[in-house]
Scaffold this motif. Structure first.
Motif, PDB file in Angstrom:
ATOM      1  N   MET A 335       0.922  -1.257   0.015  1.00  0.00           N
ATOM      2  CA  MET A 335       0.008  -0.040  -0.113  1.00  0.00           C
ATOM      3  C   MET A 335       0.900   1.138  -0.045  1.00  0.00           C
ATOM      4  O   MET A 335       0.430   2.273  -0.757  1.00  0.00           O
ATOM      5  CB  MET A 335      -0.918   0.042   1.192  1.00  0.00           C
ATOM      6  CG  MET A 335      -1.831   0.891   1.280  1.00  0.00           C
ATOM      7  SD  MET A 335      -3.038   0.848   2.647  1.00  0.00           S
ATOM      8  CE  MET A 335      -1.928   1.274   4.016  1.00  0.00           C
ATOM      9  N   ILE A 336       2.104   1.164   0.828  1.00  0.00           N
ATOM     10  CA  ILE A 336       3.035   2.360   0.713  1.00  0.00           C
ATOM     11  C   ILE A 336       3.439   2.582  -0.534  1.00  0.00           C
ATOM     12  O   ILE A 336       3.646   3.577  -1.270  1.00  0.00           O
ATOM     13  CB  ILE A 336       3.882   2.166   1.916  1.00  0.00           C
ATOM     14  CG1 ILE A 336       3.251   2.427   3.134  1.00  0.00           C
ATOM     15  CG2 ILE A 336       5.187   3.143   1.646  1.00  0.00           C
ATOM     16  CD1 ILE A 336       2.969   3.736   3.477  1.00  0.00           C
ATOM     17  N   ASP A 337       3.905   1.495  -1.318  1.00  0.00           N
ATOM     18  CA  ASP A 337       4.520   1.391  -2.494  1.00  0.00           C
ATOM     19  C   ASP A 337       3.697   2.262  -3.479  1.00  0.00           C
ATOM     20  O   ASP A 337       4.090   3.018  -4.107  1.00  0.00           O
ATOM     21  CB  ASP A 337       4.957   0.129  -2.931  1.00  0.00           C
ATOM     22  CG  ASP A 337       6.189  -0.555  -2.324  1.00  0.00           C
ATOM     23  OD1 ASP A 337       6.934   0.109  -1.328  1.00  0.00           O
ATOM     24  OD2 ASP A 337       6.173  -1.917  -2.286  1.00  0.00           O
ATOM     25  N   ASN A 338       2.381   1.754  -3.368  1.00  0.00           N
ATOM     26  CA  ASN A 338       1.484   2.266  -4.519  1.00  0.00           C
ATOM     27  C   ASN A 338       1.195   3.850  -4.034  1.00  0.00           C
ATOM     28  O   ASN A 338       0.997   4.648  -5.130  1.00  0.00           O
ATOM     29  CB  ASN A 338       0.146   1.427  -4.327  1.00  0.00           C
ATOM     30  CG  ASN A 338       0.150   0.180  -4.675  1.00  0.00           C
ATOM     31  OD1 ASN A 338       1.186  -0.207  -5.516  1.00  0.00           O
ATOM     32  ND2 ASN A 338      -0.746  -0.736  -4.551  1.00  0.00           N
ATOM     33  N   CYS A 339       1.168   4.122  -2.744  1.00  0.00           N
ATOM     34  CA  CYS A 339       1.064   5.748  -2.511  1.00  0.00           C
ATOM     35  C   CYS A 339       2.118   6.362  -3.050  1.00  0.00           C
ATOM     36  O   CYS A 339       1.987   7.311  -3.510  1.00  0.00           O
ATOM     37  CB  CYS A 339       0.920   5.789  -0.915  1.00  0.00           C
ATOM     38  SG  CYS A 339      -0.965   5.241  -0.348  1.00  0.00           S
ATOM     39  N   VAL A 340       3.320   5.992  -2.799  1.00  0.00           N
ATOM     40  CA  VAL A 340       4.391   6.807  -2.961  1.00  0.00           C
ATOM     41  C   VAL A 340       4.491   6.852  -4.758  1.00  0.00           C
ATOM     42  O   VAL A 340       4.966   8.094  -5.108  1.00  0.00           O
ATOM     43  CB  VAL A 340       5.692   6.134  -2.456  1.00  0.00           C
ATOM     44  CG1 VAL A 340       7.107   6.915  -3.098  1.00  0.00           C
ATOM     45  CG2 VAL A 340       5.755   6.238  -0.930  1.00  0.00           C
ATOM     46  N   GLU A 341       4.318   5.662  -5.349  1.00  0.00           N
ATOM     47  CA  GLU A 341       4.121   5.853  -6.627  1.00  0.00           C
ATOM     48  C   GLU A 341       3.270   6.740  -7.282  1.00  0.00           C
ATOM     49  O   GLU A 341       3.625   7.657  -8.251  1.00  0.00           O
ATOM     50  CB  GLU A 341       4.060   4.472  -7.317  1.00  0.00           C
ATOM     51  CG  GLU A 341       4.114   4.619  -9.108  1.00  0.00           C
ATOM     52  CD  GLU A 341       4.995   4.971  -9.420  1.00  0.00           C
ATOM     53  OE1 GLU A 341       5.075   5.630 -10.683  1.00  0.00           O
ATOM     54  OE2 GLU A 341       6.220   4.920  -8.971  1.00  0.00           O
ATOM     55  N   THR A 342       1.979   6.631  -6.672  1.00  0.00           N
ATOM     56  CA  THR A 342       1.166   7.717  -7.204  1.00  0.00           C
ATOM     57  C   THR A 342       1.237   8.936  -6.750  1.00  0.00           C
ATOM     58  O   THR A 342       1.045  10.073  -7.606  1.00  0.00           O
ATOM     59  CB  THR A 342      -0.174   7.424  -6.560  1.00  0.00           C
ATOM     60  OG1 THR A 342      -0.659   5.994  -6.892  1.00  0.00           O
ATOM     61  CG2 THR A 342      -1.570   8.372  -6.812  1.00  0.00           C
ATOM     62  N   LEU A 343       1.875   9.402  -5.800  1.00  0.00           N
ATOM     63  CA  LEU A 343       2.478  10.686  -5.221  1.00  0.00           C
ATOM     64  C   LEU A 343       3.454  11.237  -6.323  1.00  0.00           C
ATOM     65  O   LEU A 343       3.431  12.653  -6.650  1.00  0.00           O
ATOM     66  CB  LEU A 343       3.056  10.689  -3.793  1.00  0.00           C
ATOM     67  CG  LEU A 343       3.360  11.798  -3.389  1.00  0.00           C
ATOM     68  CD1 LEU A 343       2.380  12.965  -3.130  1.00  0.00           C
ATOM     69  CD2 LEU A 343       4.251  11.788  -2.068  1.00  0.00           C
TER      70      LEU A 343
END
Length: 376
Positions: A335-343
């Motif tokens: 979930m963190i990986d996806n959030c940082v990539e989206t950011l």
């Protein structure tokens, strides 16, 4: 000075008030203590209608309390209570027979005193702390418990895991807010009286800068790039603390309605939802609808869920299985990986090209109808 008739005595019996129009201004008439007096109707704070306020004898005279946010004025002198320097406009009244006459101009002009709001300066002027390269991740735990009798919280533990991973892998700056540790008032529903009564910063925060939601506003709106909200499932819904916070966040969304101003700029949100009963997708849907209305962007697969189903009442084993779960260890990281990539993707956007397809004041079918009781 010229006077005009605005009412008859029969329209203004003892113990009553009335709002009238004098030229282009609205004036509040009061008939109390055997005397008719008149002051400006628009509260000097946010324009609330004083003519609809409660009248009480207090301090050094008889005062009206603004129904929006509680500012008070002496109905005869227009002055604020002792210790405050605000002066409301005062009009002269004459009685001729049954006619109530009022001066066309105030005999004392309104003057708003300077109030010290320096403690909220960063919120008032929206001093954002994010940058093109920042990775500031705010975790908000909405679980409720007695911190003197600490228990294990699955939602909060998953949030802690996610924040620790964000720091370890991405060097992210992280903060955690535990709502149960903040002393904050419920939304007091000022919006229900008039959209202009719901202000930014929140009128409750303005009245009490120590209110716990001040920290939430500051960290969510100004500091965070990513917001992770963790909630247990309570009878098929998010926690009551989550809803208490969400109601107070109406002040953020209302800026779109009032000023077409989007306060949430290039921010990502994701959710952690855990519970003994299965209603994860419905809770996720509620959270996502609300946070998209604030302006947040979601990564793909934007929520993490944990549930053992309707019949799993052995909560001690629920905690045991959660602690051993490889799924939780893996998905908090993903979930963190996806959030940082989206950011990283949305930080390239021009925020000024983002349009909020939300209702604005002028969209109301009744926007052009004058309400004689309101000043706006």
């Amino acid at each position: 000075m010229d006077f005009i008739k605005v009412a008859s005595l029969s329209e203004l019996p003892e113990g009553s008030s009335k709002i009238v129009k004098v030229k282009n201004s609205k004036v509040a008439l009061f008939h109390f203590n055997g005397k008719i007096t008149a002051i400006g109707n628009a509260c000097l704070h946010k324009g609330g209608p004083l003519g609809l306020g409660c009248i009480e004898k207090k301090y050094d005279g008889t005062y009206v309390t603004c129904p929006w946010h509680g500012w008070e004025y002496n109905i005869q002198t227009g002055t604020a209570p002792p210790g405050y320097k605000d002066q409301q406009a005062v009009y002269e009244i004459k009685i001729k027979g049954d006619a109530v006459l009022i001066s066309e101009e105030p005999i004392i002009k309104a003057k708003k005193a300077t109030h010290d709001l320096s403690a909220l300066d960063d919120l008032i002027h929206l001093k954002y702390q994010t940058t093109a390269t920042s990775i500031n991740i705010l975790g908000i735990s909405t679980t409720n418990m007695n911190d003197d009798l600490v228990r294990f919280s699955t939602s909060e533990n998953a949030l802690e895991k996610a924040l620790a991973y964000a720091t370890e892998k991405y060097g992210a700056e992280t903060k955690m807010i535990k709502l149960r540790q903040l002393n904050f008032r419920h939304c007091e529903g000022y919006y229900s009286q008039h959209m202009n009564a719901c202000t930014w910063p929140c009128s409750v925060t303005e009245m009490d800068v120590k209110d716990g939601m001040t920290q939430v506003y500051r960290d969510m709106v100004l500091w965070a790039d990513v917001v992770l909200v963790a909630t247990p499932i309570r009878w098929g819904n998010a926690s009551s603390l989550y809803y208490k916070m969400a109601e107070r966040l109406n002040t953020v969304q209302n800026q779109i309605t009032l000023k077409k101003k989007i306060l949430i700029q290039n921010k990502v949100a994701a959710f952690i939802i855990t519970g003994g009963q299965d209603n994860i997708q419905a809770v996720a849907g509620q959270l996502m609808v609300f946070f998209t209305d604030l302006g947040f962007v979601f990564p793909p697969f934007s929520f993490l869920g944990w549930s053992r189903g309707w019949t799993a009442e052995d909560m001690d084993k629920n905690v045991l299985q959660f602690k051993k779960s490889e799924y939780i260890k893996r998905t908090t990281k993903e979930m963190i990986d996806n959030c940082v990539e989206t950011l990283s993707q949305i930080k390239k956007r021009d925020i000024f090209k983002i349009i909020a397809p939300k209702p604005h004041r002028q969209d109301s079918l009744s926007a052009d109808i004058d309400n004689p009781e309101m000043n706006i």
